[in-house]
Design a protein around this motif. Structure first.
Motif, PDB file in Angstrom:
ATOM      1  N   ILE A  95       0.810  -1.218   0.000  1.00  0.00           N
ATOM      2  CA  ILE A  95       0.000   0.000   0.000  1.00  0.00           C
ATOM      3  C   ILE A  95       0.841   1.264   0.000  1.00  0.00           C
ATOM      4  CG2 ILE A  95      -1.788   1.264   1.258  1.00  0.00           C
ATOM      5  CD1 ILE A  95      -2.777  -1.396   2.352  1.00  0.00           C
ATOM      6  N   MET A  96       1.811   1.316   0.890  1.00  0.00           N
ATOM      7  CA  MET A  96       2.607   2.528   1.041  1.00  0.00           C
ATOM      8  C   MET A  96       3.383   2.918  -0.221  1.00  0.00           C
ATOM      9  SD  MET A  96       2.878   4.758   3.472  1.00  0.00           S
ATOM     10  CE  MET A  96       2.689   3.959   5.062  1.00  0.00           C
ATOM     11  N   PRO A  97       3.966   1.986  -0.978  1.00  0.00           N
ATOM     12  CA  PRO A  97       4.707   2.396  -2.179  1.00  0.00           C
ATOM     13  C   PRO A  97       3.862   3.159  -3.193  1.00  0.00           C
ATOM     14  CG  PRO A  97       5.269   0.142  -1.600  1.00  0.00           C
ATOM     15  CD  PRO A  97       4.128   0.540  -0.719  1.00  0.00           C
ATOM     16  N   TYR A  98       2.552   2.975  -3.184  1.00  0.00           N
ATOM     17  CA  TYR A  98       1.698   3.654  -4.163  1.00  0.00           C
ATOM     18  C   TYR A  98       1.123   4.955  -3.605  1.00  0.00           C
ATOM     19  CZ  TYR A  98      -1.751   4.233  -7.887  1.00  0.00           C
ATOM     20  OH  TYR A  98      -2.477   4.727  -8.938  1.00  0.00           O
ATOM     21  N   PHE A  99       0.661   4.955  -2.366  1.00  0.00           N
ATOM     22  CA  PHE A  99      -0.064   6.111  -1.815  1.00  0.00           C
ATOM     23  C   PHE A  99       0.792   7.027  -0.953  1.00  0.00           C
ATOM     24  CE2 PHE A  99      -3.552   2.984  -2.403  1.00  0.00           C
ATOM     25  CZ  PHE A  99      -4.397   3.751  -3.180  1.00  0.00           C
ATOM     26  N   PRO A 109     -11.708   7.522  -5.456  1.00  0.00           N
ATOM     27  CA  PRO A 109     -11.945   6.116  -5.836  1.00  0.00           C
ATOM     28  C   PRO A 109     -11.178   5.676  -7.076  1.00  0.00           C
ATOM     29  CG  PRO A 109     -13.997   7.140  -5.150  1.00  0.00           C
ATOM     30  CD  PRO A 109     -12.973   8.225  -5.154  1.00  0.00           C
ATOM     31  N   GLU A 110     -11.009   6.573  -8.041  1.00  0.00           N
ATOM     32  CA  GLU A 110     -10.280   6.184  -9.237  1.00  0.00           C
ATOM     33  C   GLU A 110      -8.827   5.854  -8.922  1.00  0.00           C
ATOM     34  OE1 GLU A 110      -9.325   9.445 -12.019  1.00  0.00           O
ATOM     35  OE2 GLU A 110     -10.456  10.714 -10.642  1.00  0.00           O
ATOM     36  N   ASN A 111      -8.251   6.523  -7.901  1.00  0.00           N
ATOM     37  CA  ASN A 111      -6.877   6.206  -7.502  1.00  0.00           C
ATOM     38  C   ASN A 111      -6.794   4.823  -6.872  1.00  0.00           C
ATOM     39  OD1 ASN A 111      -7.080   9.539  -6.564  1.00  0.00           O
ATOM     40  ND2 ASN A 111      -5.674   8.899  -8.184  1.00  0.00           N
ATOM     41  N   VAL A 112      -7.804   4.462  -6.085  1.00  0.00           N
ATOM     42  CA  VAL A 112      -7.829   3.127  -5.470  1.00  0.00           C
ATOM     43  C   VAL A 112      -7.969   2.057  -6.543  1.00  0.00           C
ATOM     44  CG1 VAL A 112      -9.030   1.647  -3.827  1.00  0.00           C
ATOM     45  CG2 VAL A 112      -8.785   4.082  -3.338  1.00  0.00           C
ATOM     46  N   TRP A 115      -4.714   1.632  -8.181  1.00  0.00           N
ATOM     47  CA  TRP A 115      -3.793   0.905  -7.286  1.00  0.00           C
ATOM     48  C   TRP A 115      -4.010  -0.603  -7.383  1.00  0.00           C
ATOM     49  CZ3 TRP A 115      -5.910  -1.424  -2.684  1.00  0.00           C
ATOM     50  CH2 TRP A 115      -4.970  -2.075  -1.900  1.00  0.00           C
ATOM     51  N   ILE A 116      -5.280  -1.035  -7.481  1.00  0.00           N
ATOM     52  CA  ILE A 116      -5.570  -2.463  -7.626  1.00  0.00           C
ATOM     53  C   ILE A 116      -4.976  -2.986  -8.931  1.00  0.00           C
ATOM     54  CG2 ILE A 116      -7.440  -4.132  -7.937  1.00  0.00           C
ATOM     55  CD1 ILE A 116      -9.109  -2.444  -6.016  1.00  0.00           C
ATOM     56  N   THR A 117      -5.118  -2.222 -10.011  1.00  0.00           N
ATOM     57  CA  THR A 117      -4.525  -2.623 -11.290  1.00  0.00           C
ATOM     58  C   THR A 117      -3.007  -2.683 -11.195  1.00  0.00           C
ATOM     59  OG1 THR A 117      -6.374  -1.533 -12.418  1.00  0.00           O
ATOM     60  CG2 THR A 117      -4.441  -2.094 -13.758  1.00  0.00           C
ATOM     61  N   TRP A 118      -2.423  -1.745 -10.454  1.00  0.00           N
ATOM     62  CA  TRP A 118      -0.973  -1.707 -10.248  1.00  0.00           C
ATOM     63  C   TRP A 118      -0.496  -2.945  -9.499  1.00  0.00           C
ATOM     64  CZ3 TRP A 118       1.830  -0.794  -5.550  1.00  0.00           C
ATOM     65  CH2 TRP A 118       3.177  -0.520  -5.726  1.00  0.00           C
ATOM     66  N   LEU A 119      -1.254  -3.376  -8.493  1.00  0.00           N
ATOM     67  CA  LEU A 119      -0.887  -4.576  -7.743  1.00  0.00           C
ATOM     68  C   LEU A 119      -0.977  -5.824  -8.630  1.00  0.00           C
ATOM     69  CD1 LEU A 119      -2.573  -4.105  -4.239  1.00  0.00           C
ATOM     70  CD2 LEU A 119      -0.157  -3.898  -4.814  1.00  0.00           C
ATOM     71  N   LYS A 120      -2.016  -5.911  -9.434  1.00  0.00           N
ATOM     72  CA  LYS A 120      -2.177  -7.072 -10.322  1.00  0.00           C
ATOM     73  C   LYS A 120      -1.026  -7.143 -11.321  1.00  0.00           C
ATOM     74  CE  LYS A 120      -6.360  -7.551 -11.960  1.00  0.00           C
ATOM     75  NZ  LYS A 120      -7.688  -7.159 -12.521  1.00  0.00           N
ATOM     76  N   ARG A 128      -4.619 -11.712  -1.699  1.00  0.00           N
ATOM     77  CA  ARG A 128      -3.814 -10.709  -1.001  1.00  0.00           C
ATOM     78  C   ARG A 128      -4.323  -9.295  -1.301  1.00  0.00           C
ATOM     79  NH1 ARG A 128      -1.260 -10.499   3.639  1.00  0.00           N
ATOM     80  NH2 ARG A 128       0.556  -9.115   3.632  1.00  0.00           N
ATOM     81  N   ILE A 129      -4.737  -9.049  -2.536  1.00  0.00           N
ATOM     82  CA  ILE A 129      -5.289  -7.734  -2.881  1.00  0.00           C
ATOM     83  C   ILE A 129      -6.561  -7.473  -2.086  1.00  0.00           C
ATOM     84  CG2 ILE A 129      -6.340  -6.397  -4.746  1.00  0.00           C
ATOM     85  CD1 ILE A 129      -4.430  -7.715  -6.689  1.00  0.00           C
TER      86      ILE A 129
END
Length: 487
Positions: A95-99, A109-112, A115-120, A128-129
């Motif tokens: 979480i921290m590396p992105y936000f 919400p669009e940032n969240v 972030w989910i796409t970034w994790l995938k 885990r997501i």
């Protein structure tokens, strides 16, 4: 009472700063405006919100995500020590590396969703997501919204990829016996048998003390649990933290079978345990009674690599991977001799943790995994699956659902219901019913026939009985009609 302060910029432009007093009496800014009336409106609105209990400070939303989490949320959020450890791991890894450098009020919400796409894209799995989003990120923004740091909850309603529930495979009695026979010693066998007999969680089982079991009645009281932490996460820098309550913060009492109570009593007598001692603990080889020690009397053994080695040698320790007392002692004497001759640089002394609790990771790698591999099962059950097996065996044997719920310490009955029909033999009744329907009406066994005269006599008897019933019905109606006829 708030006020408006006149400020002149370096360019000579006049600006008006709105000032107000917060709930603690501190002078705070409600913003700077080009018009004096706008500044006066701002500080009046700020004071009005304080009076109604809805304080809003736009400056608080400017703080970055990392500053808010590290200085406000993480130190003050109330949670269990092991939960804090898991949250911290997920926070700094995913979480921290992105936000971290984003301002709290600028996270939408669009940032969240991004972030989910970034994790995938980084290969993080759906489970885990889901944990990072549902458990950690939602908790952070729920608190921020409550404290008026953000005006919207950016992670609420954001969907993640579905995580299908895995099919729970239950250990059968034969599979359990195969693992039990291959455990290394009597202590590990008793621990595993107690687990399958009680359905305790690992933290409850390894914190079980002699005083918790009434040997006369067989009643076991579960009132504590131990969690294993990293030294950084432990409040005192240790590894094990004992909690004065089990999971769900509810004590429970239930009865054990007479045979396991007798084994636990013999275990207590063999080790001369006191009421405050742990049933299962890390003990030195010298503390283990001679009749409980598993000693290999043979001078040689065959290692996993297929070669034969002699116990009590350096080769057996290094190449044969044998860690028995004889091989360990031979290796220790060899290293001590070299250090005494100045041939090896002495390593830094290892800090020995005196805590007697058994590490779950140690038990898995030194006891459970080797026994599981030797049993050659068609799947790889975990130690925690013994708890699942306990519940499934009880329900399959006809135990009441509510009783099983209380034994396991579940909060909801729906959690216990998941163990219904989980054994491989659970569908045999359904299959028998299906086979009965598909095979049609019952037929006489081969070689057996029904005589025609017997069948005819039965049909005549049925007809006679029907006629008698019809006559009785007519007579009853006639009698009722006469009774109701006027005189």
């Amino acid at each position: 009472m708030g006020c408006t302060r006149v400020r002149v910029t370096k360019a000579g432009i006049v600006r008006y700063q709105a000032l107000y007093f917060d709930a603690r009496g501190r002078l705070r800014s409600a913003g700077t405006f080009a018009k004096e009336k706008d500044a006066e409106k701002a500080w009046r609105e700020a004071e009005s919100k304080i009076r109604t209990g809805h304080q809003w400070d736009p400056q608080r939303g400017k703080q970055r995500f990392r500053d808010y989490v590290e200085k406000k949320w993480l130190p003050n959020h109330i949670m269990e020590a092991n939960t804090r450890q898991d949250y911290t791991s997920a926070l700094y890894k995913h979480i921290m590396p992105y936000f971290e450098n984003m301002k709290m009020r600028e996270i939408y919400p669009e940032n969240v969703q991004e972030w989910i796409t970034w994790l995938k894209a980084r290969g993080v799995g759906p489970r885990r997501i889901q944990y990072c989003k549902v458990s950690v990120l939602n908790a952070i923004f729920t608190t921020a919204l409550r404290d008026n740091i953000v005006v919207i909850h950016p992670s609420r309603g954001i969907k993640t990829d579905p995580v299908p529930e895995k099919i729970r495979k239950i250990i059968t009695t034969e599979q359990f016996d195969a693992i039990y026979r291959n455990l290394p010693d009597a202590d590990s066998q008793l621990l595993v048998e107690t687990d399958i007999e009680s359905g305790l969680r690992w933290g409850e089982l390894t914190e079980l003390r002699v005083k918790d079991l009434d040997f006369e009645t067989g009643i076991l009281t579960v009132s504590r649990a131990v969690v294993e932490l990293t030294r950084k996460s432990h409040p005192e820098g240790k590894r094990f933290l004992v909690k004065d309550y089990p999971k769900n913060k509810k004590h429970r009492r239930f009865k054990l079978s007479p045979q396991i109570v007798a084994k636990l009593k013999a275990h207590v007598e063999a080790y001369a345990l006191t009421p405050d001692d742990l049933f299962f603990a890390r003990r030195s080889p010298e503390a283990v009674p001679a009749h409980l020690q598993a000693v290999d009397e043979s001078p040689t053994f065959i290692a996993p690599n297929g070669r034969t080695y002699t116990h009590g040698t350096i080769t057996a320790y290094n190449l044969g991977k044998c860690k028995c007392d004889r091989c360990r002692r031979a290796y220790a004497d060899y290293r001590a001799k070299r250090r005494a001759e100045g041939k090896d640089r002495p390593r830094r002394p290892r800090v020995v943790d005196p805590d007697p609790h058994i590490s779950a990771n140690w038990f898995r790698h030194h006891c459970w995994y080797p026994a599981r591999e030797a049993a050659a099962l068609n799947f790889k059950p975990r130690v925690h699956d013994l708890r699942h097996a306990h519940a499934s065996w009880l329900l399959a044997g006809g135990a009441d659902l509510q009783v099983v719920k209380e034994r396991l310490g579940h909060l909801k009955l729906s959690t216990t219901e998941k163990y219904l029909h989980s054994l491989p033999t659970a569908d045999e009744t359904a299959l028998a019913a299906l086979d009965k329907i598909r095979s049609g009406p019952a037929r006489p066994p081969a070689g057996q026939t029904i005589r025609r005269d017997e069948l005819k006599a039965a049909e005549e008897e049925v007809a006679r009985l029907r006629a008698v019933i019809a006559d009785l019905t007519i007579a009853q109606h006639t009698k009722s009609a006469k009774h109701l006829r006027p005189a």
